[in-house]
Motif scaffolding. Structure first.
Motif, short mmCIF file in Angstrom:
data_model
loop_
_atom_site.label_atom_id
_atom_site.label_comp_id
_atom_site.label_asym_id
_atom_site.label_seq_id
_atom_site.Cartn_x
_atom_site.Cartn_y
_atom_site.Cartn_z
N GLU A 32 0.85 -1.19 0.00
CA GLU A 32 0.00 0.00 0.00
C GLU A 32 0.88 1.24 0.00
O GLU A 32 1.88 1.28 0.71
CB GLU A 32 -0.84 -0.02 1.28
CG GLU A 32 -2.21 0.55 1.14
CD GLU A 32 -3.08 0.14 2.33
OE1 GLU A 32 -4.07 0.81 2.53
OE2 GLU A 32 -2.74 -0.82 3.05
N SER A 34 0.10 5.61 -0.88
CA SER A 34 -0.86 6.60 -0.37
C SER A 34 -2.19 6.41 -1.09
O SER A 34 -2.25 5.95 -2.23
CB SER A 34 -0.32 8.01 -0.59
OG SER A 34 -1.06 8.68 -1.58
N GLU A 35 -3.26 6.80 -0.45
CA GLU A 35 -4.61 6.72 -1.04
C GLU A 35 -4.67 7.58 -2.31
O GLU A 35 -5.47 7.33 -3.20
CB GLU A 35 -5.62 7.18 0.01
CG GLU A 35 -7.09 7.00 -0.35
CD GLU A 35 -7.48 5.56 -0.64
OE1 GLU A 35 -8.38 5.36 -1.48
OE2 GLU A 35 -6.89 4.63 -0.04
N ARG A 36 -3.78 8.59 -2.38
CA ARG A 36 -3.76 9.47 -3.56
C ARG A 36 -3.20 8.76 -4.78
O ARG A 36 -3.46 9.18 -5.91
CB ARG A 36 -2.89 10.71 -3.26
CG ARG A 36 -3.59 11.75 -2.40
CD ARG A 36 -2.74 13.01 -2.28
NE ARG A 36 -2.40 13.56 -3.58
CZ ARG A 36 -1.15 13.82 -3.98
NH1 ARG A 36 -0.13 13.58 -3.19
NH2 ARG A 36 -0.94 14.33 -5.17
N ASP A 37 -2.40 7.71 -4.54
CA ASP A 37 -1.85 6.98 -5.69
C ASP A 37 -2.91 5.98 -6.16
O ASP A 37 -2.93 4.83 -5.77
CB ASP A 37 -0.56 6.26 -5.28
CG ASP A 37 0.07 5.54 -6.47
OD1 ASP A 37 -0.59 5.46 -7.53
OD2 ASP A 37 1.20 5.07 -6.33
N ARG A 38 -3.77 6.46 -7.03
CA ARG A 38 -4.93 5.68 -7.43
C ARG A 38 -4.54 4.43 -8.21
O ARG A 38 -5.27 3.44 -8.22
CB ARG A 38 -5.90 6.53 -8.28
CG ARG A 38 -6.37 7.78 -7.58
CD ARG A 38 -7.16 7.49 -6.33
NE ARG A 38 -8.50 7.03 -6.61
CZ ARG A 38 -9.27 6.40 -5.72
NH1 ARG A 38 -8.81 6.15 -4.51
NH2 ARG A 38 -10.48 6.02 -6.05
N VAL A 41 -3.80 1.84 -5.63
CA VAL A 41 -5.05 1.37 -5.01
C VAL A 41 -5.80 0.44 -5.97
O VAL A 41 -6.31 -0.61 -5.57
CB VAL A 41 -5.94 2.57 -4.57
CG1 VAL A 41 -7.22 2.07 -3.91
CG2 VAL A 41 -5.19 3.48 -3.62
N ARG A 44 -4.18 -2.99 -6.18
CA ARG A 44 -4.49 -3.80 -4.99
C ARG A 44 -5.95 -4.27 -5.02
O ARG A 44 -6.22 -5.44 -4.75
CB ARG A 44 -4.21 -2.98 -3.72
CG ARG A 44 -2.71 -2.82 -3.43
CD ARG A 44 -2.45 -1.95 -2.20
NE ARG A 44 -3.15 -2.40 -1.02
CZ ARG A 44 -2.71 -3.34 -0.18
NH1 ARG A 44 -1.56 -3.92 -0.41
NH2 ARG A 44 -3.42 -3.70 0.87
N GLU A 45 -6.84 -3.36 -5.39
CA GLU A 45 -8.26 -3.74 -5.45
C GLU A 45 -8.48 -4.85 -6.49
O GLU A 45 -9.15 -5.84 -6.23
CB GLU A 45 -9.10 -2.50 -5.80
CG GLU A 45 -10.55 -2.76 -6.18
CD GLU A 45 -11.42 -3.22 -5.00
OE1 GLU A 45 -11.00 -3.04 -3.85
OE2 GLU A 45 -12.51 -3.78 -5.27
#
Lengths: 301, 301
Positions: A32, A34-38, A41, A44-45
């Motif tokens: 993981e 940062s949440e900003r690194d779409r 994300v 991973r999703e």
């Protein structure tokens, strides 16, 4: 069907542990940020969302049947790489200019969650990561790792997943012969199963005749798997868009579901025979395969 | 500028032969199938259309400076793999949900010729093929091939091209600091230059300190290269959409072209210094780099 469905799933205790080990390793390999690194994300999703993990399990179990210790770290890396390739291929298949799917694994498809450009970039990053993971797989000699990269490369490319998706896009809605559908299914499904089993054989140092038998096994298993997929299209609970195959020239549409059931069992029997030749009894792989098909076929019987 | 532009291109006789060898090998690695196989045609068009071949030339010339024979078949394979990765990245960057470009290498972009889905599939097949080509590169020991796969994987993925393209998409039209632009340029350009030079070093069996110097060289060369690209945006004859950077926060827009020229020369000087440390004089690489920048800068001086 019931012959399979009635068999006790004696892997019940082993499979959850293998799946947990796989998912822990996938989580490590795709850390993981940062949440900003779409893109991160989305990667991973697309990979960690609950999935069946058929391909990595097959790799681990076949390797076990060929004499490997499933605790071997390199094996887990190879299995994770196959799952990343699979996840990337699903993300790309789903985008608007391909199958334009809404649901996958029970959730909105990746492009619906993150946008089409992020979905494509995440798929490319996953593909690329998978090759890197194989090249650096722990505890495997480098000649095994280069062979595994080559197998994976063939399975993805113009003689594999890419060609299967292209054929499905261009010919899927036209009248096709059963042979043409067979070929598309081989490219879409059997090729990655093939690479998966070759990677198990490479990790186990299996000789050429075993590898050849496993290629035959993968071919029949892939066909059976795709036929099962066609049969369950339209059922609730698959986590994918229902009735996605409507209007497509599948074997179910062409031959009817009874004939497709028969074909499926024909391929499963042949898969059994190849597997028995490849690795004596191939017990772990065989039990897993039969349990899987048994459960699914019970839903539509 | 003139210091570079005035230098005779003493590689005049060697470069065309290297480019011819590269293009022959690319043609072999991506064999023509049927005109109906649009993915194959798109892969060939995207890779074999006339291009500058900067990255594969850099790989061959750096390897030569490090003591390799450029006739070595494995070197040509590595160089072709880098060119395939570059071609795939251009095809993806150009699609409508990314940069939506119309022209590339003087021709309509791949998605305009073949459709968006074929462009994406061709890019995926090219990426995958590139890893397979590296894994099977002739005459190279397998440990060198696994290292080369790992380098390429890093350069493409979430710490490389993919992240660069994502940053450009999400931040390219906002006000950015010079540092943010520097980072995006590093990801978009320097990372693949870095992998290219690492692959040359791996083929040559260069030690760790040389490899580290080549990483620094790639960083500065990539920055210089991207600044040159920004400076020539808007000129006719680049084969790409003109004024594509209008509205984008580039260093040219922020600092003006004179300051960007100065920065470019600063990076070139630093690149020279790193190169001299890495491989004595690095004559082939150095001559090529200066000839290239000299020619391009002469156009805008």
């Amino acid at each position: 069907m019931t012959a399979y469905a009635d068999k006790p799933l004696s892997l019940d205790s082993e499979l959850p542990a293998l799946i947990a080990a796989l998912e822990t390793r996938l989580d490590q390999l795709l850390p993981e940020s940062s949440e900003r690194d779409r893109v991160n994300v989305a990667m991973r999703e697309g990979t960690l969302a609950p999935g069946k993990r058929i391909r990595p399990l097959l790799l681990m179990l076949a390797a076990q049947d060929l004499g490997c210790d499933t605790a071997q770290a390199g094996l887990l890396d190879l299995a994770c790489a196959v799952e990343m390739i699979h996840a990337a291929s699903l993300m790309l298949d789903d985008i608007p200019c391909m199958d334009n799917a809404l649901l996958r694994r029970g959730r909105p498809t990746i492009h619906r969650q993150f946008g089409e450009n992020v979905a494509i970039l995440a798929a490319v990053a996953l593909l690329s990561k998978a090759f890197g993971v194989v090249a650096a797989a722990q505890d495997l000699p480098s000649h095994a790792r280069t062979q595994a990269v080559a197998e994976l490369s063939s399975a993805v490319g113009l003689q594999g997943l890419v060609q299967g998706q292209y054929q499905d896009l261009t010919e899927g809605n036209d009248a096709r012969s059963a042979d043409a559908i067979f070929t598309t299914n081989e490219l879409k499904t059997s090729m990655l199963f093939g690479a998966t089993l070759q990677m198990a054989a490479i990790a186990a140092g299996a000789p050429a005749d075993v590898r050849q038998k496993l290629r035959c096994f993968a071919l029949d298993l892939g066909q059976a798997f795709q036929l099962l997929d066609d049969l369950v299209d339209g059922l609730a609970g698959t986590g994918k868009d229902r009735h996605k195959d409507e209007g497509k020239s599948t074997l179910v549409a062409m031959l009817g579901s009874e004939a497709v059931h028969q074909r499926l069992h024909h391929h499963l029997r042949r898969a059994d025979e190849h597997l028995a030749c490849a690795c004596d009894q191939g017990m772990a792989t065989r039990r897993f395969m039969h349990a899987w098909f048994g459960q699914k076929l019970a839903l539509i019987s």
